[in-house]
Design a protein around this motif. Structure first.
Motif, PDB file in Angstrom:
ATOM      1  N   VAL A  29       9.992   6.065   1.777  1.00  0.00           N
ATOM      2  CA  VAL A  29       9.768   4.510   1.375  1.00  0.00           C
ATOM      3  C   VAL A  29       8.162   4.385   1.017  1.00  0.00           C
ATOM      4  O   VAL A  29       7.483   4.620   1.972  1.00  0.00           O
ATOM      5  CB  VAL A  29      10.348   3.499   2.318  1.00  0.00           C
ATOM      6  N   ASN A  30       8.057   4.223  -0.247  1.00  0.00           N
ATOM      7  CA  ASN A  30       6.533   4.361  -0.865  1.00  0.00           C
ATOM      8  C   ASN A  30       5.771   2.919  -0.451  1.00  0.00           C
ATOM      9  O   ASN A  30       5.131   2.399  -1.261  1.00  0.00           O
ATOM     10  CB  ASN A  30       6.168   4.818  -2.190  1.00  0.00           C
ATOM     11  N   HIS A  31       5.963   2.567   0.850  1.00  0.00           N
ATOM     12  CA  HIS A  31       5.077   1.392   1.234  1.00  0.00           C
ATOM     13  C   HIS A  31       4.591   1.527   2.835  1.00  0.00           C
ATOM     14  O   HIS A  31       5.666   2.024   3.560  1.00  0.00           O
ATOM     15  CB  HIS A  31       5.887   0.116   1.494  1.00  0.00           C
ATOM     16  N   LEU A  32       3.315   2.017   2.865  1.00  0.00           N
ATOM     17  CA  LEU A  32       2.870   2.172   4.153  1.00  0.00           C
ATOM     18  C   LEU A  32       3.609   1.759   5.536  1.00  0.00           C
ATOM     19  O   LEU A  32       3.749   0.483   5.399  1.00  0.00           O
ATOM     20  CB  LEU A  32       1.298   2.058   4.395  1.00  0.00           C
ATOM     21  N   HIS A  33       3.985   2.482   6.155  1.00  0.00           N
ATOM     22  CA  HIS A  33       4.591   2.254   7.565  1.00  0.00           C
ATOM     23  C   HIS A  33       4.288   2.955   8.573  1.00  0.00           C
ATOM     24  O   HIS A  33       4.453   4.049   8.545  1.00  0.00           O
ATOM     25  CB  HIS A  33       6.261   1.868   7.323  1.00  0.00           C
ATOM     26  N   PHE A  34       4.217   2.476   9.767  1.00  0.00           N
ATOM     27  CA  PHE A  34       4.011   3.119  11.073  1.00  0.00           C
ATOM     28  C   PHE A  34       5.446   2.961  11.743  1.00  0.00           C
ATOM     29  O   PHE A  34       5.925   1.994  12.065  1.00  0.00           O
ATOM     30  CB  PHE A  34       2.981   2.378  12.020  1.00  0.00           C
ATOM     31  N   ARG A  78       5.458   6.865  20.534  1.00  0.00           N
ATOM     32  CA  ARG A  78       4.829   7.760  19.447  1.00  0.00           C
ATOM     33  C   ARG A  78       4.901   6.945  18.176  1.00  0.00           C
ATOM     34  O   ARG A  78       5.795   5.944  17.945  1.00  0.00           O
ATOM     35  CB  ARG A  78       5.876   9.045  19.047  1.00  0.00           C
ATOM     36  N   ILE A  79       3.882   6.841  17.631  1.00  0.00           N
ATOM     37  CA  ILE A  79       3.491   6.282  16.180  1.00  0.00           C
ATOM     38  C   ILE A  79       3.662   7.358  15.123  1.00  0.00           C
ATOM     39  O   ILE A  79       2.873   8.406  15.137  1.00  0.00           O
ATOM     40  CB  ILE A  79       2.124   5.457  16.319  1.00  0.00           C
ATOM     41  N   VAL A  80       4.436   7.332  14.044  1.00  0.00           N
ATOM     42  CA  VAL A  80       4.505   8.192  13.112  1.00  0.00           C
ATOM     43  C   VAL A  80       4.213   7.663  11.802  1.00  0.00           C
ATOM     44  O   VAL A  80       4.803   6.742  11.424  1.00  0.00           O
ATOM     45  CB  VAL A  80       5.906   8.930  13.311  1.00  0.00           C
ATOM     46  N   ILE A  81       3.281   8.221  10.977  1.00  0.00           N
ATOM     47  CA  ILE A  81       3.149   7.899   9.728  1.00  0.00           C
ATOM     48  C   ILE A  81       3.522   9.099   8.858  1.00  0.00           C
ATOM     49  O   ILE A  81       2.936  10.127   8.607  1.00  0.00           O
ATOM     50  CB  ILE A  81       2.155   7.350   9.434  1.00  0.00           C
ATOM     51  N   ASN A  82       4.859   9.005   8.232  1.00  0.00           N
ATOM     52  CA  ASN A  82       5.311  10.148   7.431  1.00  0.00           C
ATOM     53  C   ASN A  82       4.530   9.779   5.943  1.00  0.00           C
ATOM     54  O   ASN A  82       4.553   9.005   5.486  1.00  0.00           O
ATOM     55  CB  ASN A  82       6.920  10.090   7.045  1.00  0.00           C
ATOM     56  N   THR A  83       3.874  10.836   5.579  1.00  0.00           N
ATOM     57  CA  THR A  83       3.303  10.976   4.211  1.00  0.00           C
ATOM     58  C   THR A  83       3.551  12.016   3.337  1.00  0.00           C
ATOM     59  O   THR A  83       3.328  13.156   3.656  1.00  0.00           O
ATOM     60  CB  THR A  83       1.678  10.910   4.557  1.00  0.00           C
ATOM     61  N   GLY A  84       4.198  11.362   2.147  1.00  0.00           N
ATOM     62  CA  GLY A  84       4.583  12.503   1.262  1.00  0.00           C
ATOM     63  C   GLY A  84       6.131  13.122   1.418  1.00  0.00           C
ATOM     64  O   GLY A  84       6.618  12.901   2.439  1.00  0.00           O
ATOM     65  N   ILE A 125       0.870  -1.025  -0.001  1.00  0.00           N
ATOM     66  CA  ILE A 125       0.004  -0.024  -0.130  1.00  0.00           C
ATOM     67  C   ILE A 125       0.954   1.271   0.042  1.00  0.00           C
ATOM     68  O   ILE A 125       1.834   1.250   0.921  1.00  0.00           O
ATOM     69  CB  ILE A 125      -0.958   0.141   1.273  1.00  0.00           C
ATOM     70  N   ASP A 126       0.742   2.036  -0.987  1.00  0.00           N
ATOM     71  CA  ASP A 126       1.865   3.276  -1.166  1.00  0.00           C
ATOM     72  C   ASP A 126       1.760   4.167   0.107  1.00  0.00           C
ATOM     73  O   ASP A 126       2.782   4.607   0.784  1.00  0.00           O
ATOM     74  CB  ASP A 126       1.347   4.129  -2.239  1.00  0.00           C
ATOM     75  N   SER A 127       0.403   4.463   0.584  1.00  0.00           N
ATOM     76  CA  SER A 127       0.688   5.359   1.568  1.00  0.00           C
ATOM     77  C   SER A 127      -0.921   5.347   2.444  1.00  0.00           C
ATOM     78  O   SER A 127      -1.802   4.739   1.957  1.00  0.00           O
ATOM     79  CB  SER A 127       0.846   6.935   1.379  1.00  0.00           C
ATOM     80  N   ILE A 128      -0.993   5.969   3.379  1.00  0.00           N
ATOM     81  CA  ILE A 128      -2.136   6.153   4.157  1.00  0.00           C
ATOM     82  C   ILE A 128      -3.516   6.611   3.410  1.00  0.00           C
ATOM     83  O   ILE A 128      -4.736   6.389   3.808  1.00  0.00           O
ATOM     84  CB  ILE A 128      -2.079   6.914   5.466  1.00  0.00           C
ATOM     85  N   LEU A 129      -2.962   7.246   2.432  1.00  0.00           N
ATOM     86  CA  LEU A 129      -3.936   8.035   1.318  1.00  0.00           C
ATOM     87  C   LEU A 129      -4.736   6.886   0.503  1.00  0.00           C
ATOM     88  O   LEU A 129      -5.647   7.213  -0.235  1.00  0.00           O
ATOM     89  CB  LEU A 129      -3.175   8.891   0.546  1.00  0.00           C
TER      90      LEU A 129
END
Ligand code: AMP
Ligand code: ZN
Length: 114
Positions: free
Chosen positions: A96-101, A83-89, A47-51
């Motif tokens: 890395v364009n695979h969704l990661h927490f 802390r949980i971080v989801i960098n997006t963009g 999955i590319d991102s949270i979007l």
């Protein structure tokens, strides 16, 4: 997905230090830790991102949250907080364009993050 670093880690084509695995989620240590505990939780499905919401059904989200919660407790991160971080963009530092927490803990975490 071809040429995706995290898909290669999931498929064991690239070695990683895995701390949790089930059918849908993998959690491994970040290669460049920014805290004494720095883990990455990823869905096994690319999955590319949270979007990409159409791929993120409630079952998968629950699996991810269950795994993150379990590993946070195993590492006793609940004691001092984590802390949980989801960098997006690109602007937020997603490299890395695979969704990661990111799961960060065991150090003082300032607010707001940089
Ligand atoms: P982000 O910059 O939010 O996309 O996060 C990507 C993360 O992947 C960074 O924190 C990197 O240190 C981490 N990373 C890159 N290559 C590897 C690898 N081979 N094994 C584990 N973590 C990695
Ligand atoms: Zn991938």
């Amino acid at each position: 997905m071809e040429d995706c670093l995290f898909c290669k880690i999931i498929n064991k084509e690239i070695k990683s230090d895995i701390v949790f695995e089930n059918d849908s989620v993998l959690i491994f240590k970040d290669i460049s830790p920014q805290a004494p505990v720095h883990l990455l939780a990823v869905p096994k499905e690319h999955i590319d991102s949270i979007l990409e919401v159409e791929k993120l059904d409630s079952g998968l989200l629950k699996e991810l949250i269950d795994a993150v919660s379990r590993i946070a407790l195993e590492n006793e991160l609940d004691k001092d907080g984590f802390r949980i971080v989801i960098n997006t963009g690109i602007g937020a530092g997603q490299s890395v364009n695979h969704l990661h927490f990111h799961i960060l803990g065991k150090r003082k975490l300032s607010w707001p993050p940089g």
